[in-house]
Design a protein around this motif. Structure first.
Motif, PDB file in Angstrom:
ATOM      1  N   GLU A  29       0.813  -1.225   0.000  1.00 50.74           N
ATOM      2  CA  GLU A  29       0.000   0.000   0.000  1.00 50.74           C
ATOM      3  C   GLU A  29       0.839   1.265   0.000  1.00 50.74           C
ATOM      4  O   GLU A  29       0.328   2.336  -0.311  1.00 50.74           O
ATOM      5  CB  GLU A  29      -0.944   0.006   1.219  1.00 50.74           C
ATOM      6  CG  GLU A  29      -1.961  -1.101   1.227  1.00 50.74           C
ATOM      7  CD  GLU A  29      -1.473  -2.386   1.903  1.00 50.74           C
ATOM      8  OE1 GLU A  29      -2.300  -3.285   2.095  1.00 50.74           O
ATOM      9  OE2 GLU A  29      -0.270  -2.481   2.248  1.00 50.74           O
ATOM     10  N   ASN A  53       0.474   3.490  -2.952  1.00 48.82           N
ATOM     11  CA  ASN A  53      -0.706   4.320  -3.180  1.00 48.82           C
ATOM     12  C   ASN A  53      -0.316   5.791  -3.309  1.00 48.82           C
ATOM     13  O   ASN A  53       0.461   6.320  -2.515  1.00 48.82           O
ATOM     14  CB  ASN A  53      -1.718   4.159  -2.041  1.00 48.82           C
ATOM     15  CG  ASN A  53      -2.358   2.791  -2.028  1.00 48.82           C
ATOM     16  OD1 ASN A  53      -2.283   2.050  -3.007  1.00 48.82           O
ATOM     17  ND2 ASN A  53      -2.981   2.436  -0.916  1.00 48.82           N
ATOM     18  N   ASN A  72      -1.922   8.514  -2.673  1.00 45.82           N
ATOM     19  CA  ASN A  72      -2.234   9.374  -1.524  1.00 45.82           C
ATOM     20  C   ASN A  72      -1.177   9.275  -0.432  1.00 45.82           C
ATOM     21  O   ASN A  72      -0.860  10.269   0.215  1.00 45.82           O
ATOM     22  CB  ASN A  72      -3.614   9.050  -0.956  1.00 45.82           C
ATOM     23  CG  ASN A  72      -4.721   9.553  -1.845  1.00 45.82           C
ATOM     24  OD1 ASN A  72      -4.533  10.478  -2.625  1.00 45.82           O
ATOM     25  ND2 ASN A  72      -5.881   8.917  -1.748  1.00 45.82           N
TER      26      ASN A  72
END
Length: 181
Positions: free
Chosen positions: A126, A129, A131
């Motif tokens: 993750e 990602n 963001n």
């Protein structure tokens, strides 16, 4: 009997294929990372980035981390003859495996962008990602490049988050000491 040999070989091959590196994912090449970080660049030129003993001490003081190496792989991004910034490439350990990443830096040594080139762990991907990676934009070695103080942790990716964040902070310090214009 002939059917058992291929099946047992297939079973062994299947088990042998399951390892920590079975999860490895190559997201970007070096060239793709450069283009993603500086899409407006017309050229990239390798930069000899060698730290001397005094610079290593400065990096350690700025980042709060060991400088780790005297030699770093970096390229300068240009639009025609104008320097746009630099991209520095590094690898840090996740939990068990290496994470390859690139840090794009503005000419003032602030972070422009972070790209994950390869992730080899079974968990924690993750960190790729957008963001999460956007949290680094605009930060410097002295401002907010710490988990919990400007960079959020991701549950299940704690070590990857911490080690990439430390790596980016180290690179930001290296840029401030050696590349800042």
């Amino acid at each position: 009997m002939n059917r058992l040999v291929p099946l047992s070989l297939l079973a062994v091959a299947g088990v042998a294929g399951v390892s920590g590196s079975a999860f490895a994912t190559q997201y970007l090449t070096v060239e793709q990372a450069q283009a993603a970080i500086f899409p407006e660049a017309s050229s990239f030129k390798p930069v000899p980035l060698q730290l001397d003993a005094a610079q290593m001490k400065q990096v350690e003081k700025l980042s709060g981390l060991p400088a780790r190496s005297v030699s770093w792989r970096a390229v300068a991004a240009y639009k025609d003859d104008k320097l746009l910034g630099h991209v520095v490439f590094d690898e840090v350990i996740g939990k068990f495996e290496l994470i390859s990443y690139a840090v794009g830096l503005q000419a003032d040594a602030s972070v422009r962008q972070v790209e994950i080139l390869a992730y080899r762990e079974s968990h924690g991907f993750e960190i790729r990602n957008a963001n999460w990676r956007k949290q680094f934009v605009g930060k410097t070695a002295a401002s907010g490049l710490v988990i919990g103080e400007g960079i959020a942790n991701i549950s299940g990716a704690t070590l990857s988050c911490a080690h990439v964040t430390d790596g980016v902070r180290r690179i930001a310090a290296i840029a401030q000491v050696t590349l800042k214009k």
